[in-house]
Design a protein around this motif. Sequence first.
Motif, mmCIF file in Angstrom:
data_model
loop_
_atom_site.group_PDB
_atom_site.id
_atom_site.type_symbol
_atom_site.label_atom_id
_atom_site.label_comp_id
_atom_site.label_asym_id
_atom_site.label_seq_id
_atom_site.Cartn_x
_atom_site.Cartn_y
_atom_site.Cartn_z
ATOM 1 N N LEU A 390 0.955 -1.283 -0.104
ATOM 2 C CA LEU A 390 -0.040 0.091 -0.020
ATOM 3 C C LEU A 390 0.885 1.217 -0.078
ATOM 4 N N VAL A 391 2.031 1.257 0.723
ATOM 5 C CA VAL A 391 2.917 2.366 0.770
ATOM 6 C C VAL A 391 4.171 1.904 0.706
ATOM 7 N N GLN A 392 4.648 2.957 -0.266
ATOM 8 C CA GLN A 392 6.270 2.834 -0.556
ATOM 9 C C GLN A 392 6.921 3.896 -0.203
ATOM 10 N N LEU A 393 8.441 3.856 0.103
ATOM 11 C CA LEU A 393 9.020 4.830 0.750
ATOM 12 C C LEU A 393 10.245 5.281 -0.479
ATOM 13 N N LEU A 394 10.220 6.700 -0.677
ATOM 14 C CA LEU A 394 11.113 7.164 -1.725
ATOM 15 C C LEU A 394 12.494 7.302 -1.042
ATOM 16 N N PRO A 395 13.730 7.149 -1.906
ATOM 17 C CA PRO A 395 14.846 7.052 -1.380
ATOM 18 C C PRO A 395 15.491 8.333 -1.303
ATOM 19 N N TYR A 396 14.804 9.279 -0.645
ATOM 20 C CA TYR A 396 15.373 10.704 -0.679
ATOM 21 C C TYR A 396 15.059 11.154 0.627
ATOM 22 N N GLU A 397 15.936 11.752 1.492
ATOM 23 C CA GLU A 397 15.735 12.514 2.634
ATOM 24 C C GLU A 397 16.091 13.928 2.834
ATOM 25 N N VAL A 398 15.190 14.651 3.480
ATOM 26 C CA VAL A 398 15.593 16.291 3.785
ATOM 27 C C VAL A 398 15.367 16.377 5.081
ATOM 28 N N PRO A 399 15.782 17.592 5.369
ATOM 29 C CA PRO A 399 15.637 17.961 6.932
ATOM 30 C C PRO A 399 14.331 17.873 7.582
#
Length: 431
Positions: A390-399
Amino acid sequence: MTPNPPKPKEFKGHTDRVCSICVAGEAEAALLYTGSEDGTVRSWNIDTCEMKKEYKGHKGAVSSIFVSEDNLLSASADKTVIHWNLAGEVQKVYTDFYDAPRSVCTSGETMVVGGVDGLLKVFTLGGEGTATSEIEAHHDVVSCVVYNASEEGGSQLFSGSYDKTIKSWDVGAGTVGQVFQGHDNHVRSIAFGSGGTILFSGARDETVRMWNIADGRPLLVLRMPHMVNAITMAGNNLFCGFVDGRVRVVLVKEVQALLTTFKSENKSVFEAKKKEVEAKLEKQIKRMKKQNEKKIQEMMPKPAEGGEEGAEKAEGDEDEEAAAPEEPAEGGEAEEARIQEMQEKMQQEVEQQAENMRRQLALRVGDFEKTRDRALVVSPALLQDGESRLVQLLPYEVPSVLAMCTAGKTLFIAADNEVIKTNAKLNVINV
């Protein structure tokens, strides 16, 4: 092993947090617009990330921007909304506010501004600059105002608030339509799906919720690992930005398939439960009527005692009784009438009790129907990164994700004082 994503492009230039972003313009001529707490609005070339224009005029943080055709609107903590043309020229400054405007949008020549004071103020673009109407919409900050521009939704306005609710409005009449209640903390962002028939909302209660616009009924509660700051729809996917700086994607088609299964199973459970309580009720009514019949039989006059001897004696006395003058049985007719009246009364009481029991059943069935129509709640266990369908995590990370928007297959994420451009198709289906 999942390959590392390409390094996202960055739009840099603001000196304070970027709170609002949008993309406007036709195809290759489309630009990214950003509003910042540094008091400026800027436009950017999407391909090169170069700034095209800076709009200066506010004396406070810009909290919301909206672009439509040749109109750019910016709401600011300086208690103004500025109407610009895209060339950067100020068309009008709106100052008719008790407190700072927090969100702004337009539909045709109508501009709606949501304020920190919970009010919705309605203006006419190009008009006198004073509000044509004022709606006491919420009890706290109006964090977002959005028109549902689909054919199904027409030009209906929706507002989300720190008072934990979302409301739909007939702006012309100033009346509320549906009230969407269920969030336990500030509503930060709303978006539309399924042709404008479904509403999504993200809030600080660490949930993303899905609603039926027609009746305000909650359909789904997705419990997320962090507070939600922004949501935006692209194709069949809902992008959700969090305070932890990550972006997760809700695969809407998968969610709708799960809801269809849930609704079918829930209906089966409901029908089985309904039959069970109906059977119990009828059994109880039958037992009650049987007990009443027994009581009525006990009230009937008993036959004379003595058996055959009594019968013979009665035959021997017939001649004497015939010769004697006939006398009415003392109190006989009155007693029969009294007994009959009591029997009828008891029968009426039983029927009334049966009717009351059936009414109680109807109320219970109503409660079952509410249970049947309850929202599906998906627990955090189903939302583990990389494991949920149902939910996927994008491989980006910001503050921290402050705002988001999409254009085609491109996702823009406002983080601190810059915006990053990512490939929204990464790890996502049906975009």
